[in-house]
Each structure stands twice: as C-alpha cells, then as structure tokens.
Design a protein around this motif. Sequence first.
Motif, mmCIF file in Angstrom:
data_model
loop_
_atom_site.group_PDB
_atom_site.id
_atom_site.type_symbol
_atom_site.label_atom_id
_atom_site.label_comp_id
_atom_site.label_asym_id
_atom_site.label_seq_id
_atom_site.Cartn_x
_atom_site.Cartn_y
_atom_site.Cartn_z
ATOM 1 N N ALA A 1 -15.976 26.767 1.012
ATOM 2 C CA ALA A 1 -15.490 28.093 0.628
ATOM 3 C C ALA A 1 -14.976 28.136 -0.807
ATOM 4 N N VAL A 2 -14.516 26.991 -1.301
ATOM 5 C CA VAL A 2 -13.969 26.941 -2.663
ATOM 6 C C VAL A 2 -15.074 27.153 -3.692
ATOM 7 N N ARG A 3 -14.778 27.989 -4.688
ATOM 8 C CA ARG A 3 -15.720 28.247 -5.782
ATOM 9 C C ARG A 3 -15.112 27.691 -7.069
ATOM 10 N N PRO A 4 -15.558 26.522 -7.513
ATOM 11 C CA PRO A 4 -14.972 25.925 -8.712
ATOM 12 C C PRO A 4 -15.001 26.890 -9.898
ATOM 13 N N GLY A 5 -13.864 27.004 -10.550
ATOM 14 C CA GLY A 5 -13.759 27.903 -11.693
ATOM 15 C C GLY A 5 -13.435 29.330 -11.334
ATOM 16 N N VAL A 6 -13.566 29.675 -10.061
ATOM 17 C CA VAL A 6 -13.282 31.047 -9.615
ATOM 18 C C VAL A 6 -12.113 31.073 -8.634
ATOM 19 N N THR A 7 -12.099 30.114 -7.721
ATOM 20 C CA THR A 7 -11.013 30.037 -6.743
ATOM 21 C C THR A 7 -9.733 29.611 -7.438
ATOM 22 N N ARG A 8 -8.711 30.434 -7.333
ATOM 23 C CA ARG A 8 -7.434 30.151 -7.985
ATOM 24 C C ARG A 8 -6.404 29.575 -7.019
ATOM 25 N N VAL A 9 -6.501 29.957 -5.749
ATOM 26 C CA VAL A 9 -5.468 29.581 -4.780
ATOM 27 C C VAL A 9 -6.100 29.228 -3.445
ATOM 28 N N VAL A 10 -5.591 28.178 -2.825
ATOM 29 C CA VAL A 10 -5.811 27.916 -1.404
ATOM 30 C C VAL A 10 -4.491 28.238 -0.719
ATOM 31 N N TYR A 11 -4.544 29.097 0.301
ATOM 32 C CA TYR A 11 -3.315 29.631 0.901
ATOM 33 C C TYR A 11 -3.276 29.355 2.406
ATOM 34 N N VAL A 12 -2.184 28.738 2.858
ATOM 35 C CA VAL A 12 -2.014 28.453 4.286
ATOM 36 C C VAL A 12 -0.548 28.593 4.665
ATOM 37 N N GLU A 13 -0.307 28.594 5.962
ATOM 38 C CA GLU A 13 1.045 28.475 6.506
ATOM 39 C C GLU A 13 1.214 27.075 7.073
ATOM 40 N N THR A 14 2.356 26.459 6.858
ATOM 41 C CA THR A 14 2.574 25.107 7.366
ATOM 42 C C THR A 14 2.267 25.055 8.849
ATOM 43 N N VAL A 15 2.870 25.974 9.587
ATOM 44 C CA VAL A 15 2.562 26.171 11.004
ATOM 45 C C VAL A 15 2.154 27.630 11.150
ATOM 46 N N SER A 16 0.941 27.861 11.618
ATOM 47 C CA SER A 16 0.367 29.204 11.562
ATOM 48 C C SER A 16 1.049 30.178 12.507
ATOM 49 N N ASN A 17 1.119 31.402 12.055
ATOM 50 C CA ASN A 17 1.705 32.500 12.819
ATOM 51 C C ASN A 17 0.572 33.340 13.417
ATOM 52 N N PRO A 18 0.406 33.391 14.737
ATOM 53 C CA PRO A 18 1.306 32.845 15.755
ATOM 54 C C PRO A 18 0.757 31.642 16.508
ATOM 55 N N THR A 19 -0.402 31.109 16.163
ATOM 56 C CA THR A 19 -1.065 30.128 17.031
ATOM 57 C C THR A 19 -0.451 28.736 16.951
ATOM 58 N N LEU A 20 0.389 28.495 15.953
ATOM 59 C CA LEU A 20 1.097 27.223 15.791
ATOM 60 C C LEU A 20 0.174 26.053 15.490
ATOM 61 N N ALA A 21 -0.928 26.338 14.787
ATOM 62 C CA ALA A 21 -1.745 25.256 14.240
ATOM 63 C C ALA A 21 -1.014 24.693 13.023
ATOM 64 N N VAL A 22 -1.112 23.388 12.812
ATOM 65 C CA VAL A 22 -0.388 22.720 11.724
ATOM 66 C C VAL A 22 -1.370 22.400 10.598
ATOM 67 N N ALA A 23 -1.075 22.887 9.406
ATOM 68 C CA ALA A 23 -1.952 22.652 8.258
ATOM 69 C C ALA A 23 -1.835 21.209 7.788
ATOM 70 N N ASP A 24 -2.965 20.629 7.416
ATOM 71 C CA ASP A 24 -2.991 19.294 6.821
ATOM 72 C C ASP A 24 -2.724 19.475 5.331
ATOM 73 N N VAL A 25 -1.448 19.538 4.960
ATOM 74 C CA VAL A 25 -1.077 19.865 3.585
ATOM 75 C C VAL A 25 -1.628 18.855 2.576
ATOM 76 N N PRO A 26 -1.519 17.547 2.802
ATOM 77 C CA PRO A 26 -2.081 16.613 1.814
ATOM 78 C C PRO A 26 -3.579 16.792 1.601
ATOM 79 N N MET A 27 -4.333 17.018 2.687
ATOM 80 C CA MET A 27 -5.773 17.217 2.540
ATOM 81 C C MET A 27 -6.072 18.488 1.759
ATOM 82 N N LEU A 28 -5.386 19.577 2.095
ATOM 83 C CA LEU A 28 -5.625 20.846 1.425
ATOM 84 C C LEU A 28 -5.230 20.786 -0.046
ATOM 85 N N ALA A 29 -4.160 20.060 -0.345
ATOM 86 C CA ALA A 29 -3.754 19.901 -1.744
ATOM 87 C C ALA A 29 -4.834 19.159 -2.518
ATOM 88 N N ARG A 30 -5.400 18.141 -1.900
ATOM 89 C CA ARG A 30 -6.451 17.365 -2.562
ATOM 90 C C ARG A 30 -7.679 18.233 -2.847
#
Length: 438
Positions: A155-184
């Motif tokens: 989904a990421v478009r190099p040079g166009v994508t400015r932000v990847v946006y997540v919730e640490t624990v999603s509202n309301p399903t309570l899925a947990v984001a893999d923050v280190p992977m997403l940061a990478r």
Amino acid sequence: MAAVVASDLVTPLKRPFPNDGLGDENNNNNNGGATPDEKQAPRAVARRRDADPAAALAAARHEFGEHGGVNMSIEASATFTMAALEGTEAAYCTASGMSAISAVLMQLVGAGGHVVASRCLYGGTHALLSRFLPRVSGVTATFVDADDEAAVRAAVRPGVTRVVYVETVSNPTLAVADVPMLARVAHEAGAKLVVDNTFTPVVVSPARLGADVVVHSVSKFVSGGADIIAGAICGPASLVNAMMDLQDGALMLLGPTMNAKVAFELSERLPHLPLRMQEHSRRALAFATRMQGLGLRVAYPGLPDHPHHARLGAMGNPGYGFGGMLCVDMGTEDRANRLMHHLQNTTQFGLMAVSLGYYETLMSCSGSSTSSEMPPEDRARAGISPGLVRMSVGYNGTLEQRWAQFERALALMQPPQHHPKAAADRDADTAGNNHRKH
C-alpha cells in the motif's frame, strides 16, 4: 479581560532518562542513573526499567507553586507539555483528541499526500481519512490489515505516502499493532509512523518502539474522570515547533490549544495514572477470563489465546498489564442492547456510554455508536460485529461484587423456561430502551 499570551516555541524537553533505547549506543550515561549493582544487569532489562512511564513522570521537573503551595499555580499560558509520559522530546496539549489527530495529519501529509492506515480505527479518524481530508485537501488514504506486513508494504507509495497511521490497540476490535514492524516499513519509504495510544497510556510507549508521533485522546484514561475533553501530540521538538509556526503551523493557525484550567486539572491526575492503569488492567483480565470460562466470545489481549497476546506482552511496559478494554460479541445488536440494558438498569454493573477510562465500567455497542461513521461494509472488513459490546472496565466496587452483577445480568438473557410470563414481561420492558449513540 487580560489577554492570554502563548510562547513562540515549545522548549524541547530533556529526555527523562539518558538512554531510552532510541539514542546513541555509545552514550556514556546509558545506565540511566542505575546503581552499581544494577549496571551489571543485561542492557535490555535496564532499558525496560528506565522506560517506566511512572518513573518518567516522577522525574519530570516539579516545582512549588508561585506562593509556595505543593500544587503548581495555574498559568495563563497556551503552551503545555506532556512529553514525559511518552518519552518524547516535546508535546503539545490540545482541546480534543480529534484536534490532535487532525492537526498532525494536516501538518505531515499536506495537500495531495497519501496515508496508509489500519482498516480498524476509531470512527471519527476513519471518517477524517476517508471523507473529510480527501474533500478539503486531496489527501488519499489506503486502509489495510495493519497486521499484514506485505499488505502494508504494497500500500505504501514511496515519495507519496507521508504517514502510516495505526492505533496501538484498535478501537474496538482490540487488535495490537506491531509498532516496530510498522515503523520499519514506514521509515524505509520515507514516511512517518503516527500511533494513537489512547487505549494504552503507560501500558505501551510507542515512541520507544519506533513511532515518530504519538497522539492521545486525553479525555479517556489519562483524564480518568469522564469530565474533560482534551488531546495531546507527543513527538520530536522539531515537529511540535513546526506545528506552531506563525505562517505554516497547523497548531498555530487552527487554534486547538488546551485551556489553561483544563491543563491544571490534568496535571493533578497524571501522578496516579499508572496506578489506575494497573487496576483497570487487573480487573479487565479477571473479567475476560471469567467471561471466557462461561463460553462467551471475548476479545482481550491479556488472554493467552488472543492472537496478539505475546506481541503486547513484549511491547508493553512491565507491570501494567494488557489494558482496561475488552469486547464481548453477543452476535446481534438486539442481544447486545439487551445485555447492556440489564447491566445498567437491572444489576448496576456499569453504564451505557461511548467514552472510556472512567472508574465506572462503560459499555457501548460499537457498530451503532463509536464506529457508526464507518459504512457497513467497512465495519465488516474491520471485523466489527453488529453485536460487539465494547467495555471499558472500571475499578470501583469489589471485583466479586461486580462479577456477581454481570452473572445476574447474563442470566436474565436466558430466562428459566418455567417463568414464561416473567420473561415476556422483561423483554417487553427492554424493547423501548435499546442503546443508541449518544
């Protein structure tokens, strides 16, 4: 009336600990004030200890009030900081959670930019990304399963994508984001990772895991009183200062600054936030375990069979549990509303309300309340069942008292066969009281 004057810039805060896992590996102060014995501990253990949000808050500068009182004086200023909580250089407190999210996205994305976002987000954030920003600034957003690294990368478009946006624990399903992977993934594409940490203050510190910016709806757990509307942006001083630029800053020009009196009230609640989060987490785990034992469909990251149980355990700050939010899927909206009716009006277990982080347990049927901005097909893709009851588990009363109230309400959902008239009367009383968004 005296004018309220804002300082020109946010003064960068020193990190509460010399080594927070994000700085120079050769930092000579990398023991963060440890005793000689503690210096012999493994580096990872020392880093986790030093990153404790409660210790960071206590280490933040504290002075007597103007007239010598133990509480700080209320200052007629429009600039306040909350950086110690998240371990960032600087922070800016805003008038609401949505104002914090909106300002960050407008500043970082810009006209015509692109955002990759989790498909399961708070309904207001989803509407902001899917409808409002595209309409007013040409921003486009791609919603993906944030747990699927390949999908995020695609989904990421190099040079166009400015932000990847997540919730640490999603509202309301309570899925947990893999923050280190997403940061990478974000950083490899030249984008910033923005994480909404509203559900898990103190429990998780996303900035220490690689997030560039952390946002909060301070109205929730941080406040704890269900009586304040506020938000916060935590991140690099360079970003916060840019957002306050007189000519080009989203914070300066949109004006979402927190009221000084609200900031003072919040300063009095921060010291006991870690204690509150520990008890929220303890109660939530106890209830989730017992509910699951009754055969209910429960989602809670603290349960061993939750798909992200190990992930949150590894990312979390030791001693604060898995958060105070749990979900019970009752299958249909009608059954969800009937259960909440009995929990509120018959057994006094909790209150039907769309907020969270209160000392009372708060309940809502997410599909018809906090996620109602999402189209039905998007709710289905995000895994939000029509009968999903989101609970923010409170800590007042005793655990056994509250559990007995829950069991009694649940029993009323399955009335004994030898009381058909009583069951019919109860259902008739319930019919006009279904929960709706409010």
